[in-house]
Design a protein around this motif. Structure first.
Motif, PDB file in Angstrom:
ATOM      1  N   UNK A 149      79.234  14.252 -28.521  1.00  8.52           N
ATOM      2  CA  UNK A 149      80.522  14.705 -29.021  1.00  8.52           C
ATOM      3  C   UNK A 149      81.664  13.823 -28.539  1.00  8.52           C
ATOM      4  N   UNK A 150      81.557  13.366 -27.308  1.00  7.58           N
ATOM      5  CA  UNK A 150      82.636  12.564 -26.741  1.00  7.58           C
ATOM      6  C   UNK A 150      82.144  11.962 -25.426  1.00  7.58           C
ATOM      7  N   UNK A 151      82.973  11.166 -24.804  1.00  8.13           N
ATOM      8  CA  UNK A 151      82.589  10.554 -23.536  1.00  8.13           C
ATOM      9  C   UNK A 151      83.779   9.909 -22.864  1.00  8.13           C
ATOM     10  N   UNK A 152      83.553   9.423 -21.656  1.00  9.40           N
ATOM     11  CA  UNK A 152      84.627   8.749 -20.923  1.00  9.40           C
ATOM     12  C   UNK A 152      84.030   7.676 -20.029  1.00  9.40           C
ATOM     13  N   UNK A 153      84.853   6.729 -19.636  1.00  8.08           N
ATOM     14  CA  UNK A 153      84.491   5.698 -18.668  1.00  8.08           C
ATOM     15  C   UNK A 153      85.748   5.309 -17.916  1.00  8.08           C
ATOM     16  N   UNK A 154      85.607   5.050 -16.629  1.00 11.78           N
ATOM     17  CA  UNK A 154      86.777   4.709 -15.818  1.00 11.78           C
ATOM     18  C   UNK A 154      86.341   3.907 -14.600  1.00 11.78           C
ATOM     19  N   UNK A 155      87.304   3.256 -13.987  1.00 14.04           N
ATOM     20  CA  UNK A 155      87.096   2.529 -12.737  1.00 14.04           C
ATOM     21  C   UNK A 155      87.967   3.159 -11.676  1.00 14.04           C
ATOM     22  N   UNK A 156      87.429   3.344 -10.477  1.00 12.69           N
ATOM     23  CA  UNK A 156      88.181   3.981  -9.410  1.00 12.69           C
ATOM     24  C   UNK A 156      87.831   3.340  -8.071  1.00 12.69           C
ATOM     25  N   UNK A 157      88.661   3.532  -7.071  1.00 16.84           N
ATOM     26  CA  UNK A 157      88.454   2.954  -5.749  1.00 16.84           C
ATOM     27  C   UNK A 157      87.674   3.929  -4.879  1.00 16.84           C
ATOM     28  N   UNK A 158      86.644   3.445  -4.222  1.00 14.72           N
ATOM     29  CA  UNK A 158      85.832   4.268  -3.322  1.00 14.72           C
ATOM     30  C   UNK A 158      85.417   3.421  -2.117  1.00 14.72           C
ATOM     31  N   UNK A 159      84.841   4.086  -1.126  1.00 12.45           N
ATOM     32  CA  UNK A 159      84.360   3.373   0.060  1.00 12.45           C
ATOM     33  C   UNK A 159      82.936   3.750   0.429  1.00 12.45           C
ATOM     34  N   UNK A 160      82.293   4.614  -0.376  1.00 12.16           N
ATOM     35  CA  UNK A 160      80.923   5.009  -0.067  1.00 12.16           C
ATOM     36  C   UNK A 160      80.235   5.495  -1.334  1.00 12.16           C
ATOM     37  N   UNK A 161      78.911   5.605  -1.263  1.00 11.35           N
ATOM     38  CA  UNK A 161      78.131   6.091  -2.394  1.00 11.35           C
ATOM     39  C   UNK A 161      78.471   7.549  -2.706  1.00 11.35           C
ATOM     40  N   UNK A 162      78.612   8.362  -1.655  1.00  9.88           N
ATOM     41  CA  UNK A 162      78.929   9.774  -1.866  1.00  9.88           C
ATOM     42  C   UNK A 162      80.293   9.928  -2.533  1.00  9.88           C
ATOM     43  N   UNK A 163      81.248   9.085  -2.146  1.00  7.33           N
ATOM     44  CA  UNK A 163      82.570   9.170  -2.751  1.00  7.33           C
ATOM     45  C   UNK A 163      82.521   8.758  -4.222  1.00  7.33           C
ATOM     46  N   UNK A 164      81.690   7.772  -4.539  1.00  4.01           N
ATOM     47  CA  UNK A 164      81.548   7.341  -5.932  1.00  4.01           C
ATOM     48  C   UNK A 164      80.995   8.472  -6.784  1.00  4.01           C
ATOM     49  N   UNK A 165      79.973   9.150  -6.284  1.00  4.71           N
ATOM     50  CA  UNK A 165      79.390  10.261  -7.033  1.00  4.71           C
ATOM     51  C   UNK A 165      80.391  11.393  -7.199  1.00  4.71           C
ATOM     52  N   UNK A 166      81.147  11.671  -6.140  1.00  3.71           N
ATOM     53  CA  UNK A 166      82.160  12.718  -6.219  1.00  3.71           C
ATOM     54  C   UNK A 166      83.233  12.380  -7.235  1.00  3.71           C
ATOM     55  N   UNK A 167      83.630  11.106  -7.273  1.00  2.00           N
ATOM     56  CA  UNK A 167      84.642  10.684  -8.242  1.00  2.00           C
ATOM     57  C   UNK A 167      84.136  10.855  -9.669  1.00  2.00           C
ATOM     58  N   UNK A 168      82.845  10.607  -9.881  1.00  2.83           N
ATOM     59  CA  UNK A 168      82.281  10.791 -11.226  1.00  2.83           C
ATOM     60  C   UNK A 168      82.404  12.250 -11.652  1.00  2.83           C
ATOM     61  N   UNK A 169      82.116  13.164 -10.735  1.00  4.28           N
ATOM     62  CA  UNK A 169      82.211  14.590 -11.048  1.00  4.28           C
ATOM     63  C   UNK A 169      83.662  14.999 -11.275  1.00  4.28           C
ATOM     64  N   UNK A 170      84.587  14.496 -10.432  1.00  2.07           N
ATOM     65  CA  UNK A 170      86.001  14.832 -10.589  1.00  2.07           C
ATOM     66  C   UNK A 170      86.553  14.316 -11.915  1.00  2.07           C
TER      67      UNK A 170
END
Length: 203
Positions: A149-170
Motif C-alpha cells: 500500500x505504501x512505504x518509507x525510507x530515511x537516513x538517520x544518525x545513530x551510534x549502535x545497532x540497537x539504536x538503528x533498530x529503534x529508529x526504524x521502529x520510531x
C-alpha cells in the motif's frame, strides 16, 4: 557512472528484464532521468498495468542481482528475475510458496505472515555499519492479501545497532500516523489497526 536510473532501467542486462511484454505500457526509454516520476506512472491504478507489488519486486530483485554481481561475482540472469518476482508475488498474496520460491528462501528461517482481517502490517528494517554515524531505515505497509500500500525510507544518525533498530521502529510509528487517513477508509476498517514487525540486519 552508476545512477539509480542506469542501475534499474538502462543497464544492458536490466533492459532485458523490461523487454517482457507485460511491461509494454510502462517500459522505460533511454531518456528516463527521474525514477520517482516513472514510479508515479507505473503505480497508477490502471487495470492494464502490472500490479504494483510485482513492479516493486522487480526493482528489489534488480538491486539484489546488482549486489550479487559486485560482492559475489555472480552474473545476473535477467530471464530468471521476472520468474522469481512472480513467485514472490504469489507467496505474498497467498501465503504459500511455489517450488522455486522455497528454493529461493531455503536459507531463510523467517517467512512473512499476513495480518488478519482488514488490519495492516508494517515491516521495518535498518542497515548500519559499525563505525558509521548514519544508518538507513525503511518500511513497507501491506494488507492481508500481501498488497503493497505504501512505504518509507530515511537516513538517520545513530551510534549502535540497537539504536538503528529503534529508529526504524520510531520512523515506522510516525509513518503510520501519516498513512492512516489515506488507507483506513479505503479498507473499510473502523478500528484502523496496525502491526509493526522489525527485522534488523547488521552489515
Amino acid at each position: 557512472m552508476e545512477t539509480t536510473e542506469h542501475l534499474l532501467f538502462l543497464c544492458k542486462w536490466t533492459k532485458r528484464v523490461w523487454q517482457d511484454p507485460i511491461f509494454e505500457q510502462i517500459r522505460p526509454n533511454n531518456s528516463i532521468n527521474r525514477t520517482d516520476q516513472w514510479l508515479l506512472t507505473a503505480f497508477r491504478r490502471d487495470q492494464n498495468l502490472p500490479a504494483r507489488e510485482l513492479i516493486s519486486l522487480i526493482l528489489w530483485n534488480i538491486w539484489k542481482a546488482r549486489n550479487n554481481r559486485i560482492f559475489r561475482a555472480k552474473e545476473p540472469q535477467p530471464a530468471d528475475l521476472l520468474l522469481i518476482a512472480k513467485e514472490q508475488q504469489y507467496t505474498l498474496s497467498t501465503g504459500r510458496s511455489t517450488k522455486g520460491e522455497r528454493a529461493l528462501n531455503q536459507n531463510s528461517p523467517t517467512h512473512w505472515r499476513p495480518p488478519e482481517g482488514q488490519n495492516l502490517k508494517l515491516n521495518v528494517d535498518a542497515s548500519w555499519r559499525p563505525g558509521d554515524f548514519l544508518c538507513s531505515v525503511a518500511g513497507i505497509a501491506r494488507d492481508a492479501a500481501g498488497r503493497v500500500l505504501d512505504g518509507f525510507a530515511a537516513t538517520t544518525r545513530v551510534s549502535s545497532a540497537a539504536e538503528a533498530e529503534t529508529q526504524a521502529i520510531l520512523h515506522g510509528i510516525s509513518f503510520l500516523h501519516e498513512l492512516k487517513p489515506n488507507h483506513v477508509r479505503d479498507l473499510g476498517s473502523p478500528s484502523g489497526s496496525y502491526f509493526i514487525e522489525s527485522a534488523f540486519s547488521l552489515r
